[in-house]
Design an enzyme around this catalytic site. Structure first.
Site, PDB file in Angstrom:
ATOM      1  N   SER A 142     -15.129  21.155 -44.243  1.00 38.50           N
ATOM      2  CA  SER A 142     -13.672  20.982 -44.192  1.00 38.50           C
ATOM      3  C   SER A 142     -13.198  20.257 -45.432  1.00 38.50           C
ATOM      4  O   SER A 142     -13.951  19.477 -46.042  1.00 38.50           O
ATOM      5  CB  SER A 142     -13.299  20.156 -42.957  1.00 38.50           C
ATOM      6  OG  SER A 142     -11.956  19.733 -43.037  1.00 38.50           O
ATOM      7  N   TYR A 155     -14.833  12.984 -38.182  1.00 35.71           N
ATOM      8  CA  TYR A 155     -14.854  14.377 -38.656  1.00 35.71           C
ATOM      9  C   TYR A 155     -15.242  14.433 -40.143  1.00 35.71           C
ATOM     10  O   TYR A 155     -16.064  15.270 -40.549  1.00 35.71           O
ATOM     11  CB  TYR A 155     -13.461  14.965 -38.421  1.00 35.71           C
ATOM     12  CG  TYR A 155     -13.312  16.441 -38.655  1.00 35.71           C
ATOM     13  CD1 TYR A 155     -13.942  17.377 -37.826  1.00 35.71           C
ATOM     14  CD2 TYR A 155     -12.498  16.924 -39.687  1.00 35.71           C
ATOM     15  CE1 TYR A 155     -13.760  18.743 -38.033  1.00 35.71           C
ATOM     16  CE2 TYR A 155     -12.312  18.277 -39.894  1.00 35.71           C
ATOM     17  CZ  TYR A 155     -12.948  19.183 -39.062  1.00 35.71           C
ATOM     18  OH  TYR A 155     -12.775  20.535 -39.266  1.00 35.71           O
TER      19      TYR A 155
HETATM   20  P1  NDP Z   1     -11.564  26.477 -32.679  1.00 39.34           P
HETATM   21  O1  NDP Z   1     -11.356  25.224 -31.912  1.00 39.34           O
HETATM   22  O2  NDP Z   1     -10.464  27.482 -32.747  1.00 39.34           O
HETATM   23  O3  NDP Z   1     -12.882  27.212 -32.170  1.00 39.34           O
HETATM   24  C1  NDP Z   1     -14.065  26.474 -32.068  1.00 39.34           C
HETATM   25  C2  NDP Z   1     -15.192  27.361 -31.581  1.00 39.34           C
HETATM   26  O4  NDP Z   1     -16.370  26.559 -31.592  1.00 39.34           O
HETATM   27  C3  NDP Z   1     -15.018  27.853 -30.162  1.00 39.34           C
HETATM   28  O5  NDP Z   1     -15.555  29.141 -30.052  1.00 39.34           O
HETATM   29  C4  NDP Z   1     -15.858  26.857 -29.340  1.00 39.34           C
HETATM   30  O6  NDP Z   1     -16.413  27.409 -28.140  1.00 39.34           O
HETATM   31  C5  NDP Z   1     -16.975  26.566 -30.315  1.00 39.34           C
HETATM   32  N1  NDP Z   1     -17.642  25.285 -30.086  1.00 39.34           N
HETATM   33  C6  NDP Z   1     -17.115  24.043 -30.149  1.00 39.34           C
HETATM   34  N2  NDP Z   1     -18.058  23.125 -29.882  1.00 39.34           N
HETATM   35  C7  NDP Z   1     -19.206  23.809 -29.634  1.00 39.34           C
HETATM   36  C8  NDP Z   1     -20.520  23.430 -29.293  1.00 39.34           C
HETATM   37  N3  NDP Z   1     -20.868  22.150 -29.136  1.00 39.34           N
HETATM   38  N4  NDP Z   1     -21.443  24.402 -29.107  1.00 39.34           N
HETATM   39  C9  NDP Z   1     -21.114  25.707 -29.254  1.00 39.34           C
HETATM   40  N5  NDP Z   1     -19.878  26.128 -29.579  1.00 39.34           N
HETATM   41  C10 NDP Z   1     -18.931  25.182 -29.765  1.00 39.34           C
HETATM   42  O7  NDP Z   1     -11.967  25.982 -34.155  1.00 39.34           O
HETATM   43  P2  NDP Z   1     -11.737  26.642 -35.583  1.00 39.34           P
HETATM   44  O8  NDP Z   1     -12.003  28.086 -35.520  1.00 39.34           O
HETATM   45  O9  NDP Z   1     -10.461  26.157 -36.131  1.00 39.34           O
HETATM   46  O10 NDP Z   1     -12.869  25.889 -36.415  1.00 39.34           O
HETATM   47  C11 NDP Z   1     -14.112  26.505 -36.757  1.00 39.34           C
HETATM   48  C12 NDP Z   1     -14.810  25.607 -37.764  1.00 39.34           C
HETATM   49  O11 NDP Z   1     -13.980  25.453 -38.910  1.00 39.34           O
HETATM   50  C13 NDP Z   1     -15.082  24.205 -37.251  1.00 39.34           C
HETATM   51  O12 NDP Z   1     -16.314  23.751 -37.734  1.00 39.34           O
HETATM   52  C14 NDP Z   1     -13.955  23.390 -37.857  1.00 39.34           C
HETATM   53  O13 NDP Z   1     -14.318  22.041 -37.988  1.00 39.34           O
HETATM   54  C15 NDP Z   1     -13.793  24.073 -39.183  1.00 39.34           C
HETATM   55  N6  NDP Z   1     -12.501  23.870 -39.803  1.00 39.34           N
HETATM   56  C16 NDP Z   1     -11.341  24.280 -39.212  1.00 39.34           C
HETATM   57  C17 NDP Z   1     -10.123  24.067 -39.832  1.00 39.34           C
HETATM   58  C18 NDP Z   1      -8.825  24.484 -39.245  1.00 39.34           C
HETATM   59  O14 NDP Z   1      -7.758  24.109 -39.813  1.00 39.34           O
HETATM   60  N7  NDP Z   1      -8.775  25.258 -38.175  1.00 39.34           N
HETATM   61  C19 NDP Z   1     -10.046  23.394 -41.138  1.00 39.34           C
HETATM   62  C20 NDP Z   1     -11.328  23.029 -41.692  1.00 39.34           C
HETATM   63  C21 NDP Z   1     -12.492  23.260 -41.036  1.00 39.34           C
HETATM   64  P3  NDP Z   1     -15.508  27.598 -26.799  1.00 39.34           P
HETATM   65  O15 NDP Z   1     -14.520  28.685 -27.115  1.00 39.34           O
HETATM   66  O16 NDP Z   1     -16.473  28.002 -25.750  1.00 39.34           O
HETATM   67  O17 NDP Z   1     -14.851  26.264 -26.579  1.00 39.34           O
END
Ligand code: NDP
Length: 243
Positions: A142, A155
């Site tokens: 990030s 984070y």
């Molecule tokens: P979302 O919250 O939209 O989706 C997160 C996904 O990760 C979901 O499918 C969730 O599963 C899964 N997940 C969360 N925790 C676990 C776990 N412990 N084990 C397995 N699966 C898990 O997040 P984003 O798509 O926005 O983010 C994706 C990545 O990008 C993350 O690493 C985030 O930190 C990073 N990021 C996002 C930004 C943003 O602005 N959106 C900016 C910078 C980085 P379930 O659906 O079952 O809950």
């Protein structure tokens, strides 16, 4: 275009950026192994979309931070999969709050999801990639790892740690034909930012807009492709020009 390129494992692929990555890689011909934690409906919808665009794959539920769940699941996948060409460490969570007020649990769960997740998934997959002398690992960090941001000490620490771990591992496996890179998104339109002060943050983005999950996914696809064959140990920002 089905399965001709081996498998791609993507953590957190039911929603948001992980889902967009799964769809991009499916369209490129990879068999998709899409991990999620609890939202089975979203995961099934992702699988249906993968199939809808001519791809193939499966969904698998486990918490990447929980070694008791993750290690047996990864061993089972590795034992029945001939080739895993791609691992995308995408699963991540936030639990924002000022550092002096931060409960220990919010510190631990955010770091564990990112860093223990990296450990639990990357080691078994590398053991599968090393004999084939081929593979690409991309981890989603990030902008928060690179720029100071109030309320995200947990984070920022997790994502900065992910960068450090990725670059060290990249140095270890570079001679074995395996590349390890990091993508650092800025603000991307997903469920994760639904409570974020988007208007305030937009003023900090030179391009003055929020990014799309697909814009991150296309960079991940590039890093996983042979077009990126001389790129390893790098952090690629996808953030509309934030610096
Ligand atoms: P979302 O919250 O939209 O989706 C997160 C996904 O990760 C979901 O499918 C969730 O599963 C899964 N997940 C969360 N925790 C676990 C776990 N412990 N084990 C397995 N699966 C898990 O997040 P984003 O798509 O926005 O983010 C994706 C990545 O990008 C993350 O690493 C985030 O930190 C990073 N990021 C996002 C930004 C943003 O602005 N959106 C900016 C910078 C980085 P379930 O659906 O079952 O809950």
């Amino acid at each position: 275009m089905k399965n001709e390129k081996g498998a791609a494992f993507i953590s957190g692929a039911a929603r948001g950026i992980g889902k967009a990555i799964a769809l991009e890689l499916a369209k490129s011909g990879y068999y998709i192994i899409a991990n999620y934690r609890s939202n089975a409906k979203a995961a099934e919808d992702t699988l249906a979309e993968i199939r809808g665009c001519g791809g193939e794959g499966e969904i698998i539920a486990f918490d990447v931070a929980d070694t008791q769940q993750a290690l047996p699941a990864m061993e089972e996948i590795c034992s029945r999969t001939d080739r895993i060409d791609i691992l995308v460490n995408n699963a991540g969570i936030t639990a924002d709050g000022l550092f002096v007020m931060m409960p220990e649990n919010d510190w631990n769960t955010v770091l564990d999801t990112t860093l223990k997740g990296f450990y639990n998934l990357t080691r078994p997959v590398l053991k599968k990639m090393i004999p084939k002398k081929k593979g690409s690992v991309v981890s989603i960090a990030s902008v928060a790892a690179l720029l100071p941001n109030r309320g995200q000490a947990n984070y920022s620490a997790a994502k900065a740690g992910l960068i450090g771990a990725s670059r060290s591992v990249a140095a270890e496996v570079a001679r074995l034909g395996i590349r390890v890179n990091v993508v650092a998104p800025g603000l991307i339109e997903t469920d994760m930012i639904q409570d974020a002060p988007v208007q305030n943050i937009k003023s900090m983005i030179p391009m003055a807009r929020i990014g799309k999950a697909e814009e991150v996914a296309k960079v991940v696809k590039f890093l996983c492709s042979d077009d990126a064959s001389y790129i390893t140990a790098q952090v690629i920002s996808v953030n509309g020009g934030m610096f």
